[in-house]
Design a protein around this motif. Structure first.
Motif, PDB file in Angstrom:
ATOM      1  N   LEU A   1      27.043 -17.810-119.029  1.00 39.06           N
ATOM      2  CA  LEU A   1      27.397 -19.142-120.087  1.00 39.06           C
ATOM      3  C   LEU A   1      26.281 -19.477-120.824  1.00 39.06           C
ATOM      4  O   LEU A   1      26.148 -19.887-122.108  1.00 39.06           O
ATOM      5  N   ASP A   2      25.077 -19.558-119.923  1.00 42.23           N
ATOM      6  CA  ASP A   2      23.734 -19.862-120.851  1.00 42.23           C
ATOM      7  C   ASP A   2      22.628 -18.712-121.200  1.00 42.23           C
ATOM      8  O   ASP A   2      21.820 -18.847-121.674  1.00 42.23           O
ATOM      9  N   PHE A   3      23.176 -17.430-120.938  1.00 44.53           N
ATOM     10  CA  PHE A   3      22.383 -16.180-121.180  1.00 44.53           C
ATOM     11  C   PHE A   3      21.681 -16.274-122.736  1.00 44.53           C
ATOM     12  O   PHE A   3      20.393 -16.071-122.561  1.00 44.53           O
ATOM     13  N   LYS A   4      22.429 -16.424-123.290  1.00 45.23           N
ATOM     14  CA  LYS A   4      21.819 -16.348-124.899  1.00 45.23           C
ATOM     15  C   LYS A   4      20.850 -17.391-125.158  1.00 45.23           C
ATOM     16  O   LYS A   4      20.032 -17.213-126.215  1.00 45.23           O
ATOM     17  N   TYR A   5      20.932 -18.603-124.143  1.00 49.89           N
ATOM     18  CA  TYR A   5      19.826 -19.647-124.796  1.00 49.89           C
ATOM     19  C   TYR A   5      18.518 -19.458-123.767  1.00 49.89           C
ATOM     20  O   TYR A   5      17.935 -20.501-124.105  1.00 49.89           O
ATOM     21  N   ILE A   6      18.499 -18.646-123.125  1.00 46.69           N
ATOM     22  CA  ILE A   6      17.271 -18.476-122.206  1.00 46.69           C
ATOM     23  C   ILE A   6      16.163 -18.178-123.076  1.00 46.69           C
ATOM     24  O   ILE A   6      15.974 -17.491-124.107  1.00 46.69           O
TER      25      ILE A   6
ATOM     26  N   ASN B   1      24.227  -6.220-118.042  1.00 50.62           N
ATOM     27  CA  ASN B   1      24.268  -6.685-116.511  1.00 50.62           C
ATOM     28  C   ASN B   1      22.938  -7.755-116.335  1.00 50.62           C
ATOM     29  O   ASN B   1      22.812  -7.950-115.111  1.00 50.62           O
ATOM     30  N   LEU B   2      22.123  -7.773-117.300  1.00 47.02           N
ATOM     31  CA  LEU B   2      21.012  -8.688-116.777  1.00 47.02           C
ATOM     32  C   LEU B   2      21.275 -10.065-116.318  1.00 47.02           C
ATOM     33  O   LEU B   2      20.664 -10.752-115.336  1.00 47.02           O
ATOM     34  N   PRO B   3      22.500 -10.604-116.436  1.00 46.51           N
ATOM     35  CA  PRO B   3      22.418 -12.034-115.931  1.00 46.51           C
ATOM     36  C   PRO B   3      22.790 -11.723-114.497  1.00 46.51           C
ATOM     37  O   PRO B   3      22.484 -12.862-113.713  1.00 46.51           O
ATOM     38  N   TRP B   4      23.243 -10.909-113.957  1.00 48.00           N
ATOM     39  CA  TRP B   4      23.489 -10.533-112.486  1.00 48.00           C
ATOM     40  C   TRP B   4      22.246 -10.395-111.731  1.00 48.00           C
ATOM     41  O   TRP B   4      22.175 -10.863-110.678  1.00 48.00           O
ATOM     42  N   HIS B   5      21.356  -9.614-112.457  1.00 48.21           N
ATOM     43  CA  HIS B   5      19.964  -9.622-111.772  1.00 48.21           C
ATOM     44  C   HIS B   5      19.014 -10.767-111.792  1.00 48.21           C
ATOM     45  O   HIS B   5      18.326 -10.999-110.927  1.00 48.21           O
ATOM     46  N   LEU B   6      19.290 -11.566-112.881  1.00 46.10           N
ATOM     47  CA  LEU B   6      18.651 -12.945-112.986  1.00 46.10           C
ATOM     48  C   LEU B   6      19.132 -13.785-111.588  1.00 46.10           C
ATOM     49  O   LEU B   6      18.500 -14.400-111.388  1.00 46.10           O
ATOM     50  N   ALA B   7      20.497 -14.103-111.603  1.00 46.55           N
ATOM     51  CA  ALA B   7      21.203 -14.723-110.682  1.00 46.55           C
ATOM     52  C   ALA B   7      20.684 -14.315-109.324  1.00 46.55           C
ATOM     53  O   ALA B   7      20.485 -15.111-108.312  1.00 46.55           O
TER      54      ALA B   7
ATOM     55  N   GLY C   1      13.456  -1.238-122.531  1.00 51.50           N
ATOM     56  CA  GLY C   1      12.999  -0.385-123.589  1.00 51.50           C
ATOM     57  C   GLY C   1      13.545  -0.247-124.759  1.00 51.50           C
ATOM     58  O   GLY C   1      13.752   0.571-125.438  1.00 51.50           O
ATOM     59  N   LEU C   2      13.978  -1.494-125.343  1.00 51.88           N
ATOM     60  CA  LEU C   2      14.597  -1.660-126.459  1.00 51.88           C
ATOM     61  C   LEU C   2      13.724  -2.239-127.473  1.00 51.88           C
ATOM     62  O   LEU C   2      13.242  -3.201-127.014  1.00 51.88           O
ATOM     63  N   GLU C   3      13.793  -2.120-128.660  1.00 51.10           N
ATOM     64  CA  GLU C   3      13.198  -2.975-129.855  1.00 51.10           C
ATOM     65  C   GLU C   3      13.856  -4.406-129.914  1.00 51.10           C
ATOM     66  O   GLU C   3      15.085  -4.470-129.770  1.00 51.10           O
ATOM     67  N   THR C   4      12.842  -5.241-130.210  1.00 47.16           N
ATOM     68  CA  THR C   4      13.221  -6.798-130.048  1.00 47.16           C
ATOM     69  C   THR C   4      14.494  -7.124-131.071  1.00 47.16           C
ATOM     70  O   THR C   4      15.197  -7.728-130.880  1.00 47.16           O
ATOM     71  N   ASN C   5      14.144  -6.303-132.271  1.00 47.01           N
ATOM     72  CA  ASN C   5      14.999  -6.699-133.174  1.00 47.01           C
ATOM     73  C   ASN C   5      16.477  -6.103-132.846  1.00 47.01           C
ATOM     74  O   ASN C   5      17.385  -6.749-133.315  1.00 47.01           O
ATOM     75  N   ASP C   6      16.554  -5.046-132.229  1.00 47.61           N
ATOM     76  CA  ASP C   6      17.924  -4.266-131.664  1.00 47.61           C
ATOM     77  C   ASP C   6      18.570  -5.353-130.861  1.00 47.61           C
ATOM     78  O   ASP C   6      19.920  -5.347-130.853  1.00 47.61           O
ATOM     79  N   VAL C   7      17.604  -5.941-129.903  1.00 44.81           N
ATOM     80  CA  VAL C   7      18.274  -6.937-128.917  1.00 44.81           C
ATOM     81  C   VAL C   7      18.808  -8.144-129.567  1.00 44.81           C
ATOM     82  O   VAL C   7      19.989  -8.528-129.321  1.00 44.81           O
ATOM     83  N   LYS C   8      18.105  -8.490-130.683  1.00 46.07           N
ATOM     84  CA  LYS C   8      18.690  -9.646-131.191  1.00 46.07           C
ATOM     85  C   LYS C   8      20.058  -9.373-132.112  1.00 46.07           C
ATOM     86  O   LYS C   8      21.033 -10.200-131.945  1.00 46.07           O
ATOM     87  N   GLU C   9      20.189  -8.206-132.489  1.00 45.80           N
ATOM     88  CA  GLU C   9      21.302  -7.849-133.264  1.00 45.80           C
ATOM     89  C   GLU C   9      22.221  -7.731-132.109  1.00 45.80           C
ATOM     90  O   GLU C   9      23.443  -8.298-132.363  1.00 45.80           O
ATOM     91  N   TRP C  10      22.177  -7.316-130.868  1.00 43.92           N
ATOM     92  CA  TRP C  10      23.029  -6.818-129.822  1.00 43.92           C
ATOM     93  C   TRP C  10      23.327  -8.278-129.375  1.00 43.92           C
ATOM     94  O   TRP C  10      24.727  -8.603-129.149  1.00 43.92           O
ATOM     95  N   LEU C  11      22.480  -9.212-129.042  1.00 42.89           N
ATOM     96  CA  LEU C  11      22.857 -10.716-128.684  1.00 42.89           C
ATOM     97  C   LEU C  11      23.832 -11.321-129.422  1.00 42.89           C
ATOM     98  O   LEU C  11      24.614 -11.985-129.185  1.00 42.89           O
TER      99      LEU C  11
END
Length: 283
Positions: free
Chosen positions: A215-220, A14-20, A232-242
């Motif tokens: 639409l653009d979230f992954k490219y920020i 849900n981060l895109p909602w908070h950014l908007a 509070g997640l590890e960056t490598n885990d976030v990359k895998e999730w993305l």
């Protein structure tokens, strides 16, 4: 400025909602979008929709479909995340359980009845060939309640999103013994019939805004570090999730709604199957 209430889990999806919201993108359309975090998840959000305590919910597909069939006066208005949700099957790190078959006949911790953790326990059991009528549940409200329940033995396993639960695995609190992906797109956006009737044009604007952001979230730039720091997640885990997550800017199809209902009906979770237009509406 028109006020619209929206609810969702306090998770990375849900981060895109908070950014908007932070960018004032909804205010630019004359909308004050009032976000409410619901850590208890989908079952709680279904109740909020029923009780007119929220207008919109970003909610698990299977949970809202079940609740609409059960009488919730709401409709799905768009698909939000097109990819499956990976439900980790977690046990207490010190338990003797090693495989999914070890969990047959044991008690699942769930946030509440009708929640994703409840419904996915049925999907998992069915995939394992267990008799789903033998399933046992302990209501724990949220992830902290699950930690306590697995530690004190009132429940034996807990199904929750793989990446949000991984810090507990890394800390040696939980041990993940398997993953169970949803057999359908995981998140949709739903609105109460009352909100749709009163605020149809405003909701259209809300969907237009969030679709621009997803639409653009992954490219920020540095989005992986932003998600890591915020949740509070590890960056490598976030990359895998993305890499495995796809947001959607379209409504959910009749084929998917039919599939969800047929699978839940076969598991005796639904007592009937509704036509597509009684579950979904196009604004």
């Amino acid at each position: 400025m028109k006020k619209i209430r929206i609810s969702g889990v306090p998770e990375h999806f849900n981060l895109p909602w908070h950014l908007a919201i932070d960018d004032g993108a909804f205010e630019d359309r004359g909308i004050e979008l009032l976000w409410c975090d619901v850590p208890e998840g989908t079952g709680k959000m279904c109740q909020l929709l029923r009780d007119d305590q929220t207008d919109i919910a970003v909610i698990l597909t299977e949970g809202i479909v079940k609740d609409i069939v059960a009488g919730n006066q709401a409709k799905i208005i768009q698909k939000f995340v097109d990819s499956p949700l990976y439900w980790g099957v977690h046990v207490n790190a010190g338990s003797s359980f090693k495989t999914l078959q070890d969990l047959k006949g044991t008690t699942a911790a769930i946030s509440r009845y009708g929640s994703g953790s409840h419904l996915m326990a049925y999907i998992n059991a069915n995939e394992q060939g267990w008799n789903t009528s033998d399933l046992k549940f302990e209501v724990v409200n949220n992830i902290n309640g699950a930690v306590d329940a697995l530690a004190n033995g009132s429940a034996d396993y807990f199904m929750w999103e793989h990446f949000m639960t991984k810090p507990l695995v890394d800390q040696g609190i939980f041990r993940r013994i398997s993953d169970c992906p949803t057999p359908w797109p995981c998140f949709v956006i739903a609105a109460s019939d009352t909100a749709i009737k009163k605020h149809s044009n405003l909701i259209k604007h809300i969907l237009e805004v969030i679709n621009i952001y997803t639409l653009d979230f992954k490219y920020i730039p540095s989005i992986d570090r932003m998600v890591s720091n915020r949740y509070g997640l590890e960056t490598n885990d976030v990359k895998e999730w993305l890499s495995i997550t796809r947001w959607s800017q379209e409504n959910i199809s009749p084929v998917i709604i039919k599939n969800v209902q047929q699978q839940l009906f076969a598991l005796n979770i639904l007592d009937k199957i509704l036509p597509y237009d009684e579950v979904v509406t196009n604004l």
